[in-house]
Design a protein around this motif. Structure first.
Motif, mmCIF file in Angstrom:
data_model
loop_
_atom_site.group_PDB
_atom_site.id
_atom_site.type_symbol
_atom_site.label_atom_id
_atom_site.label_comp_id
_atom_site.label_asym_id
_atom_site.label_seq_id
_atom_site.Cartn_x
_atom_site.Cartn_y
_atom_site.Cartn_z
ATOM 1 N N SER A 263 5.831 8.334 -4.382
ATOM 2 C CA SER A 263 5.012 7.841 -5.498
ATOM 3 C C SER A 263 3.564 8.302 -5.320
ATOM 4 O O SER A 263 3.173 8.684 -4.219
ATOM 5 C CB SER A 263 5.094 6.319 -5.593
ATOM 6 N N PRO A 264 2.761 8.254 -6.390
ATOM 7 C CA PRO A 264 1.377 8.758 -6.254
ATOM 8 C C PRO A 264 0.589 8.055 -5.155
ATOM 9 O O PRO A 264 -0.333 8.641 -4.593
ATOM 10 C CB PRO A 264 0.765 8.469 -7.634
ATOM 11 N N ASP B 106 -6.591 4.671 0.570
ATOM 12 C CA ASP B 106 -5.467 5.166 -0.240
ATOM 13 C C ASP B 106 -4.298 5.426 0.691
ATOM 14 O O ASP B 106 -4.432 6.163 1.674
ATOM 15 C CB ASP B 106 -5.861 6.461 -0.958
ATOM 16 N N ILE B 107 -3.166 4.825 0.368
ATOM 17 C CA ILE B 107 -1.976 5.005 1.196
ATOM 18 C C ILE B 107 -0.936 5.769 0.384
ATOM 19 O O ILE B 107 -0.569 5.359 -0.725
ATOM 20 C CB ILE B 107 -1.380 3.648 1.630
ATOM 21 N N LYS B 108 -0.490 6.885 0.953
ATOM 22 C CA LYS B 108 0.601 7.634 0.331
ATOM 23 C C LYS B 108 1.814 7.569 1.253
ATOM 24 O O LYS B 108 1.669 7.720 2.459
ATOM 25 C CB LYS B 108 0.184 9.099 0.135
ATOM 26 N N ASP B 109 2.963 7.346 0.661
ATOM 27 C CA ASP B 109 4.200 7.299 1.440
ATOM 28 C C ASP B 109 4.923 8.632 1.246
ATOM 29 O O ASP B 109 5.383 8.943 0.155
ATOM 30 C CB ASP B 109 5.049 6.119 0.953
ATOM 31 N N ALA C 123 -10.919 6.354 2.796
ATOM 32 C CA ALA C 123 -10.034 7.257 3.535
ATOM 33 C C ALA C 123 -8.659 7.273 2.892
ATOM 34 O O ALA C 123 -8.270 6.338 2.190
ATOM 35 C CB ALA C 123 -9.912 6.813 4.995
ATOM 36 N N GLU C 124 -7.946 8.371 3.151
ATOM 37 C CA GLU C 124 -6.563 8.461 2.687
ATOM 38 C C GLU C 124 -5.649 8.611 3.898
ATOM 39 O O GLU C 124 -5.856 9.488 4.737
ATOM 40 C CB GLU C 124 -6.392 9.672 1.763
ATOM 41 N N LEU C 125 -4.664 7.739 3.986
ATOM 42 C CA LEU C 125 -3.680 7.824 5.060
ATOM 43 C C LEU C 125 -2.318 8.108 4.439
ATOM 44 O O LEU C 125 -1.957 7.502 3.426
ATOM 45 C CB LEU C 125 -3.615 6.509 5.848
ATOM 46 N N THR C 126 -1.587 9.020 5.051
ATOM 47 C CA THR C 126 -0.266 9.365 4.535
ATOM 48 C C THR C 126 0.789 8.944 5.552
ATOM 49 O O THR C 126 0.760 9.380 6.703
ATOM 50 C CB THR C 126 -0.170 10.885 4.281
ATOM 51 N N CYS D 128 3.394 -5.496 -7.409
ATOM 52 C CA CYS D 128 2.093 -4.967 -7.013
ATOM 53 C C CYS D 128 2.375 -3.605 -6.421
ATOM 54 O O CYS D 128 3.011 -3.510 -5.369
ATOM 55 C CB CYS D 128 1.431 -5.892 -5.995
ATOM 56 N N GLY D 129 1.953 -2.561 -7.107
ATOM 57 C CA GLY D 129 2.262 -1.216 -6.642
ATOM 58 C C GLY D 129 3.520 -0.716 -7.301
ATOM 59 O O GLY D 129 3.716 -0.898 -8.497
#
Ligand SMILES: [Cu+2]
Length: 529
Positions: A158-159, A93-96, A50-53, A120-121
């Motif tokens: 960021s990506p 996947d975490i997008k900020d 899953a992708e969480l934004t 990390c990241g």
């Protein structure tokens, strides 16, 4: 007690005087409406992807909300429940995408130092607009792309960042939760918003009492107008405002006499929740099945289930048989001491008899979970282990005048009191294979909540006396000191570091998030064998 520097207070008050609503988070349910479970996503073929934004809203009253947005294909929901079987892979996947953040734009937050060592990241300095994820309660490695919070940084724009976490094959079935954990800013993002449930399936295999019961997932959140400033707060049940001060209660629908399996997470910033279900004002028996995502050795009846902030309870509730009975799900008053904040009684939901089928929205039901026994899950038989080490730790506060505590410490007895620094050395070093008994005292005039990442612990003693129920927990309250002439309250906990997969550096802290942000936290290093 919350404390804040005068200059910061001035900027905060000015900054929030003229509220411009920003709406990046989904609309919240209207007060008084029927409570639905969070949208849930289940693993398929052993993987939950899953992708969480992460986004941010300011509502018309000025409340800041951060949210984990998830696109269902139909619309956008926030903080879905993640449902996995033991042995499954979580690929998150975490997008900020926090934008227009008043606080960040005005530069009013003290910036923290960059995380130590190899990043990390993303790189750079953590701010209130940075994020990462902690998987509270999961017994998984504290590694980059796993459940690591000290070095992991996700910056706005960021990506994004990929988490890859395997749920251990012997993970206890139960309710866990996920939330941001950037030191210094955790409270801001959790405040009324960024927190979701994670369920490891299989409770029915350990405890057939819950088989076939309708399951409900309730996430209790707390919102302050401005975190760090004392004042009134609101509780929400699955994002719906609870009955404080003047809202109609959220409606929990049940069929007459129906038994339901409730899975309740305390995702508040700092509220200790003595939970009850009352019929015409009388507390009812709740059949407690699990605490902190760990099935009880034997289910038991409780009228009040105390959840410190971050704790979870899973229990069976039976509905009243007819609608003439006034039934409420509520939290009682809880005293937190002379320097603590008042935790007030509030109705969280009205139980309304209805024959409507209020099914939870979900992608699809989880596939059946494999069978499991209590004897085969992590930490089984911990009471029979011989501790290899004894340690003493204590919570304390330092005062800076009439405004209450200014420093919050958790200290290994014999070491110097200090606040957490991201680049500090671990204050405890142990190794894989150790089983340790920790006695943790509270020397502060305020109740604290002890939490350690990566492991559960067994509660052995409270105030020096053996407990009746040696529950496995990941968070526990230690009541405030009543003052001179009174002993300190304490708990004795059995910490299990036998699992080689949790080797590494991780943290323990108070789960009153302001305290954690202000440094009531330290590192422990578990050396590999
Ligand atoms: Cu605390």
């Amino acid at each position: 007690m919350r404390s804040v520097s005068k200059s910061l207070l001035a900027v905060l008050v000015c900054g929030f005087a003229n509220v411009i609503a920003i709406a990046q988070c989904p609309n919240r349910p209207a007060p008084g409406s029927v409570v639905h479970d969070p949208f849930s996503i289940s693993s398929t073929n052993g993987v939950l992807s899953a992708e969480l934004t992460m986004k941010h809203s300011v509502d018309e009253l000025g409340y800041n909300h951060y949210c984990y947005n998830y696109k269902t294909g139909k619309d956008t929901v926030e903080a879905p429940t993640l449902r996995l079987n033991r042995g499954d892979q979580l690929e998150l996947d975490i997008k900020d995408r926090i934008e227009d953040d008043d606080a960040a734009a005005m530069g009013l937050m003290d910036q923290m130092s960059s995380p130590p060592g190899k990043p990390c990241g993303d790189t750079g300095t953590p701010t209130v607009a940075s994020t990462n994820v902690h998987y509270h309660g999961l017994n998984v490695p504290p590694k980059c792309h796993g459940d690591e919070v000290v070095k992991t940084l996700i910056q706005p724009g960021s990506p994004g960042f990929h988490y890859k976490i395997q749920i251990p094959a012997d993970e206890p079935p139960g309710l866990y939760w996920y939330h941001p954990h950037i030191h210094g800013f955790t409270e801001f993002q959790v405040n009324g918003g960024a927190a979701g449930a994670l369920i490891v399936e299989g409770m029915d295999k350990i405890n057939p009492e819950v088989s076939g019961l309708k399951e409900r997932v309730f996430v209790i959140r707390q919102q302050f107008l401005v975190p760090w400033i004392p004042g009134p707060y609101e509780l929400t049940l699955n994002y719906q405002l609870a009955n404080y001060p003047n809202y109609p209660s959220p409606v929990i629908q049940m069929k007459p006499g129906e038994k339901q399996f409730w899975r309740v997470a305390n995702a508040t910033n700092q509220d200790f929740l003595p939970l009850q279900v009352l019929f015409n004002g009388t507390p009812q028996k709740l059949k407690l099945i699990a605490l902190d995502g760990y099935p009880l050795a034997k289910s038991r009846d409780e009228e009040t289930i105390l959840l410190p902030p971050a704790s979870r309870a899973e229990f069976i509730v039976q509905a009243p048989t007819d609608s003439s009975i006034v039934a409420n799900f509520q939290t009682e008053n809880y005293p937190t001491g002379p320097t603590g904040n008042p935790d007030l009684q509030q109705v969280l939901g009205s139980i309304v008899i209805s024959n409507d089928d209020d099914a939870a929205p979900a992608t699809k039901p989880a596939r059946p979970s494999p069978s499991v026994s209590l004897a085969s899950i992590k930490f089984a038989g911990l009471d029979k282990q011989k501790p290899t080490t004894q340690r003493k730790l204590y919570f304390s506060e330092e005062f800076g005048g009439i405004n209450g505590p200014i420093q919050f410490y958790i200290t290994v007895d014999g070491q110097k009191q200090k606040v957490f620094e991201p680049n500090e050395k671990p204050v405890i070093t142990t190794q894989v294979g150790a089983v340790e008994d920790w006695t943790i005292q509270n020397r502060a005039l305020e109740t604290h909540a002890f939490h350690i990442h990566q492991i559960h612990f067994m509660v052995l003693e409270v105030d020096g006396k053996p407990v009746k129920n040696q529950d496995l927990r990941d968070t526990i309250e230690i009541p405030f000191w009543e003052g001179p002439g009174h002993p300190y309250h304490s708990v004795k906990l059995r910490m299990d570091f036998r699992d080689p997969t949790i080797a590494g550096t991780f943290v323990f802290h108070c789960h009153i998030l302001l305290h954690e942000d202000l440094g009531m936290m330290h590192k422990i290093l578990v050396k590999p064998q």
